[in-house]
Design a protein around this motif. Structure first.
Motif, short mmCIF file in Angstrom:
data_model
loop_
_atom_site.label_atom_id
_atom_site.label_comp_id
_atom_site.label_asym_id
_atom_site.label_seq_id
_atom_site.Cartn_x
_atom_site.Cartn_y
_atom_site.Cartn_z
N ASN A 286 55.17 22.68 -26.08
CA ASN A 286 54.54 23.10 -27.34
C ASN A 286 54.94 24.51 -27.75
O ASN A 286 54.41 25.04 -28.72
CB ASN A 286 53.02 22.98 -27.25
N ILE A 287 55.86 25.11 -27.02
CA ILE A 287 56.42 26.39 -27.42
C ILE A 287 57.79 26.10 -28.03
O ILE A 287 58.71 25.65 -27.33
CB ILE A 287 56.54 27.37 -26.22
N ILE A 288 57.91 26.29 -29.32
CA ILE A 288 59.14 25.88 -30.03
C ILE A 288 59.66 27.02 -30.91
O ILE A 288 58.99 28.03 -31.08
CB ILE A 288 58.88 24.63 -30.91
N THR A 289 60.84 26.81 -31.48
CA THR A 289 61.39 27.81 -32.40
C THR A 289 61.12 27.36 -33.85
O THR A 289 60.72 26.23 -34.09
CB THR A 289 62.91 27.98 -32.22
N LEU B 196 58.18 30.38 -32.14
CA LEU B 196 58.89 31.65 -31.99
C LEU B 196 59.89 31.83 -33.13
O LEU B 196 60.76 31.00 -33.34
CB LEU B 196 59.65 31.66 -30.65
N SER B 197 59.75 32.93 -33.88
CA SER B 197 60.74 33.25 -34.91
C SER B 197 61.87 33.97 -34.20
O SER B 197 61.90 35.19 -34.09
CB SER B 197 60.13 34.13 -35.99
N SER B 198 62.78 33.16 -33.71
CA SER B 198 63.82 33.65 -32.83
C SER B 198 64.95 34.32 -33.62
O SER B 198 65.20 33.95 -34.77
CB SER B 198 64.36 32.46 -32.03
N ALA B 199 65.59 35.27 -32.98
CA ALA B 199 66.64 36.03 -33.66
C ALA B 199 67.76 35.12 -34.14
O ALA B 199 68.05 34.08 -33.55
CB ALA B 199 67.22 37.07 -32.70
N LEU B 200 68.39 35.52 -35.22
CA LEU B 200 69.57 34.81 -35.70
C LEU B 200 70.78 35.59 -35.21
O LEU B 200 70.93 36.77 -35.52
CB LEU B 200 69.53 34.71 -37.22
#
Lengths: 414, 722
Positions: A203-206, A342-346
């Motif tokens: 349940n931890i996703i990007t 998670l708003s993960s880095a681009l």
């Protein structure tokens, strides 16, 4: 006959550049690593700032209408575009105007000009599939890894004989006059950012994974379900700047993750029922008119918490307890959520560093750097870049940059 | 025009379509509008394409192709025919795959639907006309309004593309705001450094004429033939300039926070704007304006007027970077100065974050909060700041209080919109044609907008904008020789009644109202002083003018009123109380793709539906809707682009909505159920929007039962008004 222009990457930026050049009578070779064009946009569902789909770019000038969806962009039908799918640039040498480019062209199991998408092969064998209804070329893809009794008969019975199971990859050296780098971005897989536990709990996703869940064309048909057990999710927490603005990963700001997250927050609060959304942030960066997403989502009840996530505790019922330090209240808060996004880095796409070193270009934190930063699309002598190859960009910027590239190429030819 | 017969070419998609082709063939052969019926297995492959060519030759170009979506096969067919010099402009397409066979598992039902739609298309084909290529010579001159960085770059780009350019600047010199910037992140250069090479090129360029102290008053004409009316330096009389296209590059205006009492701007001379600080830093005159004293303490305030319900709601985007640049420059000039930046969110995209970091490292102090009070005490300015992170107030002295004021559209944008015809955003900037893909195009053809006149922009973005804008105009002007197929609205001026609806409502501002010089001579009640004029080569072919025209004077040359009405009638043949039919007009922008994708995904919906394509929903008139009911439809729907997202220019779907609303009122007024007609917005990412909508209209058709037309209780429409 003058050399064609090489375009690396067939996302929105690369496709725009190719179509504009083709319509201007300039031959292009458009090289794409994957089996469909469209890049990241193909998986992003709703677009900002227009809130319609992400699947369009400008169509050819000779066709009616002002833009075309990917599926009807007819990239395989244009004499000035040589589309190379499943292909990569291996090596570039030579001089501006006459670069020598070595291409690794993937096996063409399915001839896109022959495939009618009639569906016969998909019925016969699991090895054939349609990547997306919006895919371009509009053709099925074959996965040789999947062994299946039906593949041979699928190939034999294909009405157009579009399938060649014995196709092999080939190498080819071509000469090109100019190079356009449109290799896009890649969403960082935050596996190494220990504090967020990505990879330790389903349940931890990007954000990109959330886009797939929200997409009516995706696996859940747009229903918000917990990946762990498929139960409806009602509480969503997002955390910004995962790997961005962080010396340990990427020091830069990834620029579009705030509006990306807020777009999802807007969909969750406006198109779904009874979903609670909270966003943990350092600075909300909704530039210019994107501020609207911030206003609208706050009005829709999205909770914004300035601070950092300090601990994640998975619970037996599949939910997650999240402890957040709220820097405005100066205290720790505990939340129970179903999905943690998670708003993960681009980050620069794979191969960016190789292009930079082999062509002797400047690097902008790993993305392609301009010779003079104020002229952002000119990155070398007859070498240009557009879209997220230059750094995280939204679609409108990528399109404008692609047009600027074409403008510069035509200017150099006048 | 008399009805002509067409050939029909049916494609079986490699014998994979669940349709009875024998039945289609035999039924269509009976149709008196067909010359021949050919069944091919693969129209899209070499043999099929060759068949198209031969059928066109045998049938004077009249051919109906029933196959998969025209959105996919049409480009291939056009290319094939173009390579062989064959005209294919009269080919009509029917989608029997995505719109029928793939979405209806009942073969009989799908065959019946396909047959009806082919019959309708034959009727459309019967009065089609050939579309011919046309050439128009225009001057290869472009005018750029605004001599800042965007205007300069646009002028250079256009000159490089072969155009003569007049660069018009309202002030006495080129360079705009940029020439006053001491540092432009992330370039590390000053504004002057960025400008100098470009200014030199512009001045040396023999194709570029520079007019300073020039004010544009208004503009008449259209793309290819604009006349700019302007006043020039030392000359109050009005001058004119002929030009083919216009680049709007007027930059921005800094908000003057006069009304904001709390900052004491305008009252205390040491309270200045960020741009005023830039000028001081560039000119080397950094000092307290009140007494010329040294500057040691600086407080900057972000979001002055931005992100504010009272002034500008949105973020001004560049002010954070602007403040950081100036902070760094202050510390370069006065290393022991103390700079505090009071902010809500620091917004610095991509590598500007690194400049932000650098500024913190050299000692710029960032305080998240708001200014609570500014006052003067013993000749010194004092500032009270609320720090929202520490939850405390702090009071600091300030030699300079610098306000990062909002970025606003420049003066004159609205005034010029009245004659240049571009649309304006809520925030006063020039509105783009389509936010995702057409940022530099305006509603008006031949007018592009680049740089900060469209939205706050960084210098690099303005330069990119200008280069892209030049390309857009180059594509339109084609170096002065425009070659295109005449496809679009054609006006029969004799039928024009001068109502000007077309000129008012055209999404791209194409129709012009032309004064009729001879009108005065006619009798008083006959005279029409102004009549419309439409340049078909400038037309975007949406059909809004046609659906609004009360006299049928303007019509699309590929979809005339007669074509549409005969198609409606033929499609609905057999519709009735026992065979309730829902007729759907769909636009060939977002609606067609939504319906196609529903087809590709094989999403089943009721087969009692018949689909008719239109270029834009705005093409559908009240009459078209009523004709559908007259022809026997039980319910009628229009499938269009999402609200505010009409792809033809932003308003076609809204025009359609008006037509639907009025049609509904008419139905209600004559005792029908108005809900028999409705409009739905959709896009292809959500294909169920279409299937839900059309299922709803089928449900209504069933619920409301036979229409007065079915029961024979309705008068003919022509009689209703009498």
């Amino acid at each position: 006959m003058s050399n064609p222009v090489l375009i690396i990457g067939a996302g929105v930026a690369g496709m725009t550049a190719a179509v504009e050049l083709a319509d201007s009578g300039i031959k292009t070779v458009l090289v794409e690593r994957l089996s469909t064009t469209g890049g990241n946009a193909l998986n992003l569902y709703k677009a900002f700032p227009t809130d319609d789909c992400f699947y369009c770019f400008e169509g050819n000038r000779w066709r009616p209408g002002i833009r075309k969806c990917f599926y009807r962009s007819a990239l395989t039908e244009q004499p000035n575009i040589d589309l190379k799918m499943n292909s990569q640039v291996e090596e570039i040498s030579g001089l501006p105007g006459n670069f020598s480019v070595k291409l690794d062209i993937g096996p063409q199991y399915v001839d896109p000009k022959k495939c009618t998408m009639c569906g016969l092969c998909i019925e016969k064998s699991k090895a054939f599939s349609l990547v997306s209804p919006q895919c371009q070329p509009q053709a099925v893809v074959y996965d040789p890894e999947i062994e299946d009794t039906g593949t041979t008969s699928a190939a034999e019975e294909c009405p157009t004989k579009a399938i060649n199971l014995d196709a092999k990859s080939t190498k080819k050296i071509i000469s090109v006059s100019d190079i356009v780098i449109a290799t896009g971005y890649h969403e960082m897989q935050p596996v190494n950012v220990d504090e967020y536990g990505y990879g330790t709990h389903p349940n931890i996703i990007t954000q990109l994974e959330l886009a797939r869940i929200l997409d009516p064309l995706g696996e859940t048909k747009g229903v918000l379900l917990r990946p762990s057990d498929g139960k409806p999710a009602k509480r969503v927490m997002m955390v910004q700047c995962v790997g961005s603005r962080d010396e340990n990963y990427y020091a830069y700001c990834s620029k579009i993750c705030c509006v990306f997250a807020l777009k999802h927050a807007a969909i969750l609060t406006q198109d779904h029922e009874d979903v609670e959304v909270s966003v943990v942030y350092m600075d909300i960066r909704t530039y210019d008119r994107y501020e609207k997403y911030y206003r609208d989502t706050r009005n829709a009840g999205v909770e914004y918490i300035r601070g950092r996530v300090s601990r994640i505790e998975p619970q037996d019922d599949g939910s997650l307890d999240i402890i957040v330090f709220d820097s405005l209240l100066n205290k720790y808060l505990k939340f129970s959520v179903d999905i943690f996004v998670l708003s993960s880095a681009l980050e620069p796409s794979a191969g960016s560093s190789q292009i930079i070193s082999s062509l002797g270009l400047k690097s902008a934190s790993g993305f392609i750097g301009a010779i003079n930063p104020e002229t952002e699309v000119v990155v070398g002598n007859r070498i240009y870049a557009c879209g997220s190859a230059l750094g995280p960009s939204e679609v409108p910027e990528s399109v404008t940059q692609a047009r600027a590239v074409v403008s510069k190429i035509l200017q150099s030819k006048e | 025009m008399s009805d002509k017969k067409s050939a029909v070419l049916l494609c079986t998609c490699g014998k994979q379509l669940g349709l009875s082709f024998d039945l289609l063939e035999s039924e269509l052969k009976k149709n008196n509008l067909t010359t021949s019926v050919t069944v091919e297995d693969l129209v899209c492959q070499e043999e099929g394409l060759a068949k198209i060519a031969s059928l066109l030759a045998e049938n004077e170009g009249r051919l109906v192709i029933a196959a998969c979506t025209s959105q996919k096969i049409q480009p291939r067919i056009i290319q094939y025919l173009k390579d062989r010099g064959i005209d294919g402009t009269q080919i009509q397409y029917v989608n029997i795959r995505e719109h029928s066979a793939w979405v209806h598992s009942d073969v009989d039902e799908a065959t019946k639907k396909s047959l009806d739609m082919i019959r309708g298309t034959l009727a459309r084909s019967a009065t089609s006309v050939q579309l011919v290529p046309e050439t128009k010579e225009i001057g290869n001159h472009v005018s750029v309004i605004g001599g800042g960085i965007a205007g300069i770059e646009a002028a250079l780009s256009l000159s490089n593309l072969g155009y003569h350019v007049t660069l018009m600047e309202i002030s006495d010199q080129l360079g705009g705001h940029v020439k006053h910037l001491p540092l432009v992140a992330p370039t590390g250069k000053s504004g002057v450094e960025i400008l100098s090479g470009r200014l030199e090129s512009v001045e040396k360029d023999s194709k570029i004429t520079i007019l300073t102290k020039t004010k544009v008053k208004f503009v008449t004409g259209e793309m290819g033939d604009f006349t700019i009316h302007y006043t020039a330096e030392d000359n109050t009389s009005e001058l004119t300039l002929k030009t083919s296209a216009v680049v709007m590059a007027m930059g921005f205006k800094e908000f003057e926070p006069i009304g904001m009492e709390e900052y004491r701007y305008g009252k205390n001379p040491d309270v200045i704007t960020q741009f005023q600080l830039s000028r001081m830093l560039t000119e080397g005159t950094l000092a307290r304006p009140s007494d010329g004293g040294a500057v040691k303490e600086v407080v900057m305030v972000q979001c002055v007027g931005s992100r504010s319900e009272d002034y500008k709601r949105d973020c001004s985007k560049i002010c954070c970077t602007f403040a950081i640049d100036n902070s760094l420059e202050i510390l370069k000039q006065i290393p022991d100065a103390k700079v505090r930046v009071v902010y809500m969110d620091i917004r610095v995209p991509f590598e500007n974050e690194l400049v932000y970091k650098e500024s913190r490292e050299v000692g710029v102090d960032y305080i998240r909060g708001r200014i609570s009070m500014v006052w003067e005490q013993e000749g010194k300015t004092r500032v009270k700041i609320y720090d929202s992170l520490m939850d405390e107030y702090l009071e600091v002295p300030s030699d300079l209080l610098v306000l990062s004021t909002a970025i606003l559209p420049p003066d004159g944008v609205f005034a010029l919109s009245e004659t240049l015809g571009y649309a304006i955003e809520d925030d006063g900037h020039i509105k783009e044609l389509y936010g995702k893909l057409r940022r530099n195009e305006t509603r008006r053809r031949g007018v592009v907008a680049v740089g900060a006149v469209t939205r706050p922009q960084f210098v690099s973005e303005s330069i990119t904008d200008a280069q892209a804008g030049a390309l857009i105009l180059h594509n339109e002007l084609q170096g002065g020789k425009i070659q295109a197929i005449m496809r679009g609205a054609v006006l029969n001026v004799d039928d024009c009644v001068g109502c000007s609806l077309c000129a008012q409502q055209c999404p791209r501002g194409v129709p012009l109202m032309i004064e009729q010089i001879d009108a005065e001579e006619e009798s008083e009640d006959q005279k029409i002083l102004f009549k419309a004029a439409i340049d078909t080569l400038n037309c975007h072919s949406c059909g809004v003018c046609q659906s609004l025209c009360p006299s049928g004077a303007t019509q699309l040359n590929f979809l005339s009123n007669n074509q549409m009405w005969s198609e409606i009638e033929a499609t609905l043949e057999g519709a009735g109380a026992d065979n309730p039919v829902t007729l759907c007009f769909y636009c060939e922008e977002c609606a067609v793709s939504t319906i196609d994708i529903a087809g590709t995904l094989k999403m089943e919906y009721p087969a009692s539906t018949r689909l008719i394509p239109v270029p834009c929903a705005g093409r559908v008139s009240i009459i078209d809707i009523l004709k559908a009911f007259e022809g026997g439809a039980s319910s009628v729907m229009i499938a269009a682009c999402e609200t505010d997202r009409c792809h033809v220019g932003g308003t076609g779907n809204e025009i359609a909505q008006v037509q639907v609303d009025v049609a509904r009122d008419i139905l209600n007024a004559i005792g029908w159920k108005g809900e028999r007609v409705d409009m739905f917005r959709m896009f292809s990412a959500e294909p169920e929007r279409f299937t839900t909508a059309i299922s709803e209209m089928v449900r209504r058709a069933r619920e409301f039962g036979p229409t007065p037309v079915h029961t024979g209780t309705a008068g003919k429409w022509m009689e209703v008004g009498k």
